[in-house]
Design a protein around this motif. Structure first.
Motif, PDB file in Angstrom:
ATOM      1  N   PRO A 178      11.788 151.067  85.017  1.00 30.33           N
ATOM      2  CA  PRO A 178      10.406 151.510  84.814  1.00 30.33           C
ATOM      3  C   PRO A 178      10.360 153.024  84.640  1.00 30.33           C
ATOM      4  CG  PRO A 178      10.615 150.144  86.796  1.00 30.33           C
ATOM      5  CD  PRO A 178      11.988 150.411  86.307  1.00 30.33           C
ATOM      6  N   GLY A 224       2.522 153.117  83.772  1.00 29.78           N
ATOM      7  CA  GLY A 224       2.391 151.734  83.321  1.00 29.78           C
ATOM      8  C   GLY A 224       1.104 151.117  83.820  1.00 29.78           C
ATOM      9  N   ILE A 225       0.929 149.856  83.465  1.00 30.18           N
ATOM     10  CA  ILE A 225      -0.274 149.139  83.898  1.00 30.18           C
ATOM     11  C   ILE A 225       0.105 147.693  84.196  1.00 30.18           C
ATOM     12  CG2 ILE A 225      -0.964 148.581  81.512  1.00 30.18           C
ATOM     13  CD1 ILE A 225      -3.919 148.952  82.535  1.00 30.18           C
ATOM     14  N   GLY A 226      -0.571 147.101  85.164  1.00 32.24           N
ATOM     15  CA  GLY A 226      -0.346 145.703  85.475  1.00 32.24           C
ATOM     16  C   GLY A 226      -0.868 144.844  84.324  1.00 32.24           C
ATOM     17  N   HIS A 255       2.738 151.996  92.953  1.00 33.34           N
ATOM     18  CA  HIS A 255       1.478 151.356  92.566  1.00 33.34           C
ATOM     19  C   HIS A 255       0.311 152.303  92.858  1.00 33.34           C
ATOM     20  CE1 HIS A 255       2.480 146.754  92.832  1.00 33.34           C
ATOM     21  NE2 HIS A 255       2.845 147.295  91.679  1.00 33.34           N
ATOM     22  N   ALA A 312       8.286 156.059  87.916  1.00 27.97           N
ATOM     23  CA  ALA A 312       7.180 155.415  87.215  1.00 27.97           C
ATOM     24  C   ALA A 312       6.040 155.156  88.184  1.00 27.97           C
ATOM     25  CB  ALA A 312       7.643 154.090  86.595  1.00 27.97           C
ATOM     26  N   TYR A 352       9.299 152.471  91.731  1.00 26.24           N
ATOM     27  CA  TYR A 352       8.061 152.861  91.082  1.00 26.24           C
ATOM     28  C   TYR A 352       6.954 152.786  92.111  1.00 26.24           C
ATOM     29  CZ  TYR A 352       7.172 147.780  90.340  1.00 26.24           C
ATOM     30  OH  TYR A 352       6.978 146.419  90.497  1.00 26.24           O
ATOM     31  N   VAL A 400       5.268 147.732  81.992  1.00 27.89           N
ATOM     32  CA  VAL A 400       4.201 146.951  82.623  1.00 27.89           C
ATOM     33  C   VAL A 400       4.810 146.107  83.746  1.00 27.89           C
ATOM     34  CG1 VAL A 400       2.801 146.756  80.517  1.00 27.89           C
ATOM     35  CG2 VAL A 400       4.403 144.925  81.128  1.00 27.89           C
ATOM     36  N   GLU A 401       3.933 145.561  84.532  1.00 26.12           N
ATOM     37  CA  GLU A 401       4.333 144.636  85.585  1.00 26.12           C
ATOM     38  C   GLU A 401       3.509 143.384  85.344  1.00 26.12           C
ATOM     39  OE1 GLU A 401       2.559 145.118  89.551  1.00 26.12           O
ATOM     40  OE2 GLU A 401       4.523 145.826  90.157  1.00 26.12           O
ATOM     41  N   GLU A 455      -2.847 149.223  88.880  1.00 23.44           N
ATOM     42  CA  GLU A 455      -3.154 147.806  89.096  1.00 23.44           C
ATOM     43  C   GLU A 455      -4.654 147.596  89.023  1.00 23.44           C
ATOM     44  OE1 GLU A 455      -1.348 147.600  93.140  1.00 23.44           O
ATOM     45  OE2 GLU A 455      -0.578 145.709  92.371  1.00 23.44           O
ATOM     46  N   LEU A 466       2.298 152.829  88.333  1.00 22.41           N
ATOM     47  CA  LEU A 466       1.628 151.733  87.641  1.00 22.41           C
ATOM     48  C   LEU A 466       0.230 151.500  88.187  1.00 22.41           C
ATOM     49  CD1 LEU A 466       2.982 148.595  86.242  1.00 22.41           C
ATOM     50  CD2 LEU A 466       1.409 148.195  88.127  1.00 22.41           C
TER      51      LEU A 466
END
Lengths: 272, 182
Positions: free
Chosen positions: A4, A8-10, A202, A240, A200, A28-29, A244, A242
């Motif tokens: 990662p 990013g984005i969920g 959240h 990274a 990473y 992404v996740e 959510e 991300l």
């Protein structure tokens, strides 16, 4: 499979179109339980894989913190999803979601006891034996504390990470929520966690409700959480971060602005 | 402090039992486990019900929408002592219970009728697609399924907005689509 990186984005089916059009997105996740282990991949996910976007399966129902051994079928599913997505790692929670035959429907906290450390380490080892890639463990946000905690949060987490060799998925909003609801200092926790193990981070929104801060994932990211992102990155910037979001999806412009604010707080390039 | 033999820690319930007691207290109306502060426990219970209500609303959009602002409370009252059996079945069980009590709003009755026509649900196990043509009925709504396609044949009657002389005015079909995608 690249690790990662950046913002990013969920990935969720409801915002698949929005995610597909983010030009700078590299990561992404996806909720692992929502991805089938055979048959076609959800359309948007397959497209992202074609663009070589890293997709990390994020399990929510393994119940690694359960006193009972983790269900081999659930581990096998997570492993097969990781393989299908050519994921560099998977992630799950330091939590339990069922006990005594009942589903809690949410992530519940463990007592911070030696017995619970043993239970979660045994389950992580069982999962690691079957997974094709490393696992990152995420500490949760919780309103309840067990009455007989033997360890503080930093010692509890560090011991689990040391004994399992797992990576850390640090949820900045959870750190904020727990500190707020327990009247503790979130920076004091950051100072004692092994931040070099963060795979990473959240970041999510939440809201005040009945005197508690709730990590809802359905509200905007509060300024205090973004400030904590800055404080984390000043100590050790994760590779990274991300965003959510799990419901009450805002108009695209608002979601873009949240991604931009996260990128700015972390000093990463905008993905929008 | 206590004189446990051989200096061992006093016996206490194992992790499995204690986790089971916490889950039961949160989702099944079980006794609060000893030592937990009641405020956070109650807040957690309420948060779980809000989350469940949101998930059930995604599976049963007309049920949730037809109850409007009352959805969260209606669901929470019904679900507080019922552990989830999955959002599809939770919503189905609630819709049937409201139907039995004659409190299911018309749009929700149509949604239920469509589901009953499409899937066979015995209230105990996961619903399964019906293989043969079937009719679903709820609250005056009638849906029919043939070869997997479901059509709402008759909408549920709406109470007339203005009281009419005969009490039951002409059915107000405005806003009730004859097809409901499932």
């Amino acid at each position: 499979m690249t690790g990662p990186s950046g913002v990013g984005i969920g990935w969720r089916p409801e915002i698949a179109g929005f995610v597909a059009e983010l030009p700078g997105l590299r990561f992404v996740e996806v909720v692992a339980e929502g991805v089938p282990s055979s048959g076609p991949l959800p359309h948007g996910l397959a497209q992202l894989r074609e663009r070589a976007v890293t997709v990390v399966p994020h399990g929510v129902r393994l119940s690694l913190g359960g006193a009972e051994p983790v269900d081999p079928a659930r581990v096998a599913h997570l492993a097969s999803v990781a393989q299908r997505l050519d994921a560099p790692l998977v992630s799950e929670h330091i939590a339990f979601v069922r006990a005594g035959g009942l589903e809690a429907g949410h992530l519940l906290p463990l007592p911070r006891s030696r017995e619970a450390v043993d239970a979660v380490c045994a389950n992580v080892a069982r999962a690691q034996a079957e997974l094709p890639v490393p696992i990152a463990l995420e500490p949760i946000a919780a309103l309840v504390d067990w009455p007989d905690d033997e360890l503080d949060e930093a010692d509890f987490l560090t011991e689990i990470l040391d004994r399992t060799g797992a990576l850390l998925l640090l949820d900045v909003a959870n750190v904020h929520a727990n500190a707020r609801n327990r009247g503790a200092d979130p920076l004091a926790l950051l100072d004692r966690l092994p931040l070099e193990r963060v795979a990473y981070a959240h970041v999510a929104g939440g809201a005040e409700h009945g005197g508690y801060y709730h990590d809802t994932h359905t509200d905007p990211v509060p300024a205090a959480v973004l400030e904590l992102v800055g404080a984390l990155c000043a100590r050790q910037r994760p590779p990274a971060l991300l965003l959510e979001r799990d419901g009450h999806y805002p108009p695209a412009a608002e979601l873009r602005a949240e991604l931009d604010a996260l990128a700015a707080a972390a000093g990463y390039p905008a993905v929008t | 402090m206590t004189g446990a033999p051989d200096g061992e820690t006093p016996p206490r319930a194992g992790l499995a039992e204690r986790q089971a007691a916490l889950v039961a207290a949160l989702v099944a109306g079980g006794e609060p486990p000893a030592g937990f502060a009641p405020g956070p426990l109650a807040a957690t219970r309420a948060a779980l019900l809000r989350k469940r209500a949101g998930e059930v609303a995604r599976h049963w959009p007309l049920l949730a929408a037809s109850l409007g602002a009352g959805w969260s409370t209606t669901f929470a009252n019904w679900a507080a002592r019922r552990p989830t059996v999955g959002s599809l079945r939770d919503g189905w069980d609630l819709a049937r219970a409201m139907h039995d009590q004659h409190t299911l709003p018309p749009a929700a009755a149509e949604e239920l009728a469509v589901r009953e026509a499409r899937l066979r649900y015995d209230g105990l196990r996961a619903p399964r697609p019906r293989r043969v043509p079937a009719v679903g009925r709820a609250g005056g709504a009638v849906a029919v399924q043939i070869a997997g396609r479901v059509r709402l044949l008759r909408p549920a009657p709406r109470p007339s907005t203005a009281p009419s002389f005969h009490g039951e005015g002409a059915p107000d079909t405005a806003g009730s689509a004859s097809w409901i995608s499932d």
